[in-house]
Design a protein around this motif. Structure first.
Motif, PDB file in Angstrom:
ATOM      1  N   ALA A 172       0.841  -1.202   0.000  1.00 15.82           N
ATOM      2  CA  ALA A 172       0.000   0.000   0.000  1.00 15.82           C
ATOM      3  C   ALA A 172       0.878   1.255   0.000  1.00 15.82           C
ATOM      4  CB  ALA A 172      -0.911   0.004   1.226  1.00 15.82           C
ATOM      5  N   GLY A 173       0.223   2.363  -0.237  1.00 16.36           N
ATOM      6  CA  GLY A 173       0.912   3.651  -0.225  1.00 16.36           C
ATOM      7  C   GLY A 173       0.025   4.705   0.384  1.00 16.36           C
ATOM      8  N   ARG A 174       0.594   5.868   0.576  1.00 14.52           N
ATOM      9  CA  ARG A 174      -0.183   7.003   1.069  1.00 14.52           C
ATOM     10  C   ARG A 174       0.532   8.303   0.731  1.00 14.52           C
ATOM     11  NH1 ARG A 174       0.415   7.250   7.475  1.00 14.52           N
ATOM     12  NH2 ARG A 174      -1.252   5.731   7.316  1.00 14.52           N
ATOM     13  N   VAL A 175      -0.226   9.378   0.814  1.00 12.33           N
ATOM     14  CA  VAL A 175       0.339  10.701   0.597  1.00 12.33           C
ATOM     15  C   VAL A 175       0.734  11.260   1.952  1.00 12.33           C
ATOM     16  CG1 VAL A 175      -0.122  13.035  -0.252  1.00 12.33           C
ATOM     17  CG2 VAL A 175      -1.105  11.050  -1.436  1.00 12.33           C
ATOM     18  N   VAL A 176       1.949  11.803   2.049  1.00 12.37           N
ATOM     19  CA  VAL A 176       2.392  12.449   3.286  1.00 12.37           C
ATOM     20  C   VAL A 176       2.951  13.827   2.933  1.00 12.37           C
ATOM     21  CG1 VAL A 176       2.919  10.261   4.449  1.00 12.37           C
ATOM     22  CG2 VAL A 176       4.707  11.434   3.199  1.00 12.37           C
ATOM     23  N   VAL A 177       2.855  14.727   3.885  1.00 15.11           N
ATOM     24  CA  VAL A 177       3.389  16.076   3.685  1.00 15.11           C
ATOM     25  C   VAL A 177       4.505  16.297   4.690  1.00 15.11           C
ATOM     26  CG1 VAL A 177       2.873  18.539   3.655  1.00 15.11           C
ATOM     27  CG2 VAL A 177       1.154  16.896   2.855  1.00 15.11           C
ATOM     28  N   ALA A 178       5.641  16.747   4.183  1.00 22.95           N
ATOM     29  CA  ALA A 178       6.792  17.004   5.050  1.00 22.95           C
ATOM     30  C   ALA A 178       7.431  18.313   4.610  1.00 22.95           C
ATOM     31  CB  ALA A 178       7.799  15.857   4.956  1.00 22.95           C
ATOM     32  N   LEU A 179       7.511  19.264   5.518  1.00 28.85           N
ATOM     33  CA  LEU A 179       8.076  20.583   5.234  1.00 28.85           C
ATOM     34  C   LEU A 179       7.437  21.206   4.002  1.00 28.85           C
ATOM     35  CD1 LEU A 179      11.917  20.077   5.851  1.00 28.85           C
ATOM     36  CD2 LEU A 179      10.205  21.076   7.388  1.00 28.85           C
ATOM     37  N   GLY A 180       6.140  20.994   3.836  1.00 28.90           N
ATOM     38  CA  GLY A 180       5.422  21.574   2.715  1.00 28.90           C
ATOM     39  C   GLY A 180       5.573  20.804   1.418  1.00 28.90           C
ATOM     40  N   ARG A 181       6.387  19.764   1.428  1.00 28.32           N
ATOM     41  CA  ARG A 181       6.549  18.932   0.227  1.00 28.32           C
ATOM     42  C   ARG A 181       5.583  17.766   0.301  1.00 28.32           C
ATOM     43  NH1 ARG A 181      12.571  17.257  -1.394  1.00 28.32           N
ATOM     44  NH2 ARG A 181      11.622  15.767  -2.787  1.00 28.32           N
ATOM     45  N   VAL A 182       4.910  17.481  -0.790  1.00 23.47           N
ATOM     46  CA  VAL A 182       3.946  16.389  -0.820  1.00 23.47           C
ATOM     47  C   VAL A 182       4.642  15.170  -1.417  1.00 23.47           C
ATOM     48  CG1 VAL A 182       1.651  15.672  -1.516  1.00 23.47           C
ATOM     49  CG2 VAL A 182       2.135  18.098  -1.159  1.00 23.47           C
ATOM     50  N   LEU A 183       4.673  14.096  -0.617  1.00 29.45           N
ATOM     51  CA  LEU A 183       5.389  12.875  -0.998  1.00 29.45           C
ATOM     52  C   LEU A 183       4.422  11.713  -1.091  1.00 29.45           C
ATOM     53  CD1 LEU A 183       8.341  13.138   1.562  1.00 29.45           C
ATOM     54  CD2 LEU A 183       8.209  14.148  -0.729  1.00 29.45           C
ATOM     55  N   ALA A 184       4.805  10.724  -1.876  1.00 23.48           N
ATOM     56  CA  ALA A 184       4.083   9.448  -1.911  1.00 23.48           C
ATOM     57  C   ALA A 184       4.983   8.425  -1.234  1.00 23.48           C
ATOM     58  CB  ALA A 184       3.797   9.049  -3.349  1.00 23.48           C
ATOM     59  N   LEU A 185       4.442   7.763  -0.220  1.00 29.08           N
ATOM     60  CA  LEU A 185       5.209   6.798   0.565  1.00 29.08           C
ATOM     61  C   LEU A 185       4.609   5.411   0.360  1.00 29.08           C
ATOM     62  CD1 LEU A 185       7.357   6.212   2.780  1.00 29.08           C
ATOM     63  CD2 LEU A 185       5.566   6.743   4.460  1.00 29.08           C
ATOM     64  N   PHE A 186       5.459   4.425   0.046  1.00 28.33           N
ATOM     65  CA  PHE A 186       4.986   3.077  -0.266  1.00 28.33           C
ATOM     66  C   PHE A 186       5.706   2.039   0.585  1.00 28.33           C
ATOM     67  CE2 PHE A 186       4.610   5.643  -4.108  1.00 28.33           C
ATOM     68  CZ  PHE A 186       3.269   5.453  -4.424  1.00 28.33           C
ATOM     69  N   ASN A 187       4.965   0.981   0.889  1.00 30.47           N
ATOM     70  CA  ASN A 187       5.534  -0.181   1.562  1.00 30.47           C
ATOM     71  C   ASN A 187       5.555  -1.332   0.566  1.00 30.47           C
ATOM     72  OD1 ASN A 187       5.998  -2.537   3.004  1.00 30.47           O
ATOM     73  ND2 ASN A 187       4.747  -1.936   4.755  1.00 30.47           N
ATOM     74  N   VAL A 188       6.764  -1.676   0.111  1.00 28.67           N
ATOM     75  CA  VAL A 188       6.940  -2.788  -0.830  1.00 28.67           C
ATOM     76  C   VAL A 188       7.527  -3.957  -0.052  1.00 28.67           C
ATOM     77  CG1 VAL A 188       8.064  -3.558  -2.951  1.00 28.67           C
ATOM     78  CG2 VAL A 188       7.336  -1.167  -2.733  1.00 28.67           C
ATOM     79  N   GLU A 189       6.669  -4.877   0.332  1.00 27.55           N
ATOM     80  CA  GLU A 189       7.082  -6.077   1.064  1.00 27.55           C
ATOM     81  C   GLU A 189       7.970  -5.735   2.273  1.00 27.55           C
ATOM     82  OE1 GLU A 189       8.824  -8.626  -1.867  1.00 27.55           O
ATOM     83  OE2 GLU A 189       6.950  -8.775  -2.986  1.00 27.55           O
ATOM     84  N   GLY A 190       7.552  -4.723   3.002  1.00 31.29           N
ATOM     85  CA  GLY A 190       8.268  -4.363   4.229  1.00 31.29           C
ATOM     86  C   GLY A 190       9.355  -3.316   4.037  1.00 31.29           C
ATOM     87  N   ASN A 191       9.688  -3.005   2.786  1.00 32.00           N
ATOM     88  CA  ASN A 191      10.671  -1.949   2.509  1.00 32.00           C
ATOM     89  C   ASN A 191       9.932  -0.692   2.068  1.00 32.00           C
ATOM     90  OD1 ASN A 191      13.078  -3.592   2.895  1.00 32.00           O
ATOM     91  ND2 ASN A 191      12.393  -4.667   1.062  1.00 32.00           N
ATOM     92  N   TYR A 192      10.313   0.420   2.680  1.00 33.62           N
ATOM     93  CA  TYR A 192       9.607   1.673   2.396  1.00 33.62           C
ATOM     94  C   TYR A 192      10.369   2.507   1.373  1.00 33.62           C
ATOM     95  CZ  TYR A 192       6.428   0.923   6.315  1.00 33.62           C
ATOM     96  OH  TYR A 192       5.463   0.431   7.143  1.00 33.62           O
ATOM     97  N   PHE A 193       9.592   3.146   0.479  1.00 36.14           N
ATOM     98  CA  PHE A 193      10.163   4.018  -0.550  1.00 36.14           C
ATOM     99  C   PHE A 193       9.299   5.269  -0.644  1.00 36.14           C
ATOM    100  CE2 PHE A 193      11.188  -0.327  -1.625  1.00 36.14           C
ATOM    101  CZ  PHE A 193      12.557  -0.260  -1.857  1.00 36.14           C
ATOM    102  N   ALA A 194       9.959   6.396  -0.859  1.00 40.56           N
ATOM    103  CA  ALA A 194       9.221   7.654  -1.021  1.00 40.56           C
ATOM    104  C   ALA A 194       9.660   8.338  -2.312  1.00 40.56           C
ATOM    105  CB  ALA A 194       9.465   8.588   0.161  1.00 40.56           C
TER     106      ALA A 194
END
Ligand code: FES
Length: 102
Positions: A17-39
């Motif tokens: 799954a993935g989700r949208v996160v905001v960090a310091l005003g930057r909008v990122l997409a964060l994903f969990n690929v089989e336990g490894n996270y990528f943004a």
């Protein structure tokens, strides 16, 4: 100078799954690929679709707007090598996940 910003807690995003996160005003997409996270940057390079709301199959996310695809591990499109999204470095500190933003 790069800044470290907390964006998630381990286990918050289920594998596949993935989700949208905001960090310091930057909008990122964060994903969990089989336990490894990528943004990556959330904005699709086609017309700005929200990649964090796209469907993740394996490590490939499909943009919900017009179907462009990207490997979230590399930022590259498996269909067209000229299409790329910017990856965001991540770092774990215990159970907390940080994005390293420049
Ligand atoms: S905005 Fe992503 S495919 Fe068109």
């Amino acid at each position: 100078m790069p800044e470290r910003v907390k964006i998630a807690v381990r286990g918050e995003i289920p594998a596949g799954a993935g989700r949208v996160v905001v960090a310091l005003g930057r909008v990122l997409a964060l994903f969990n690929v089989e336990g490894n996270y990528f943004a990556v940057d959330n904005s699709c390079p086609h017309r700005g679709g929200p990649l964090g709301e796209g469907c993740l199959q394996g490590a490939v996310v499909t943009c919900p707007w017009h179907g462009w695809q990207f490997d979230v591990r590399t930022g590259e499109s498996p269909l067209n090598p000229r299409h790329q999204i910017r990856r965001v470095p991540l770092e774990w500190d215990g159970e907390l996940l940080y994005a390293i933003l420049d």
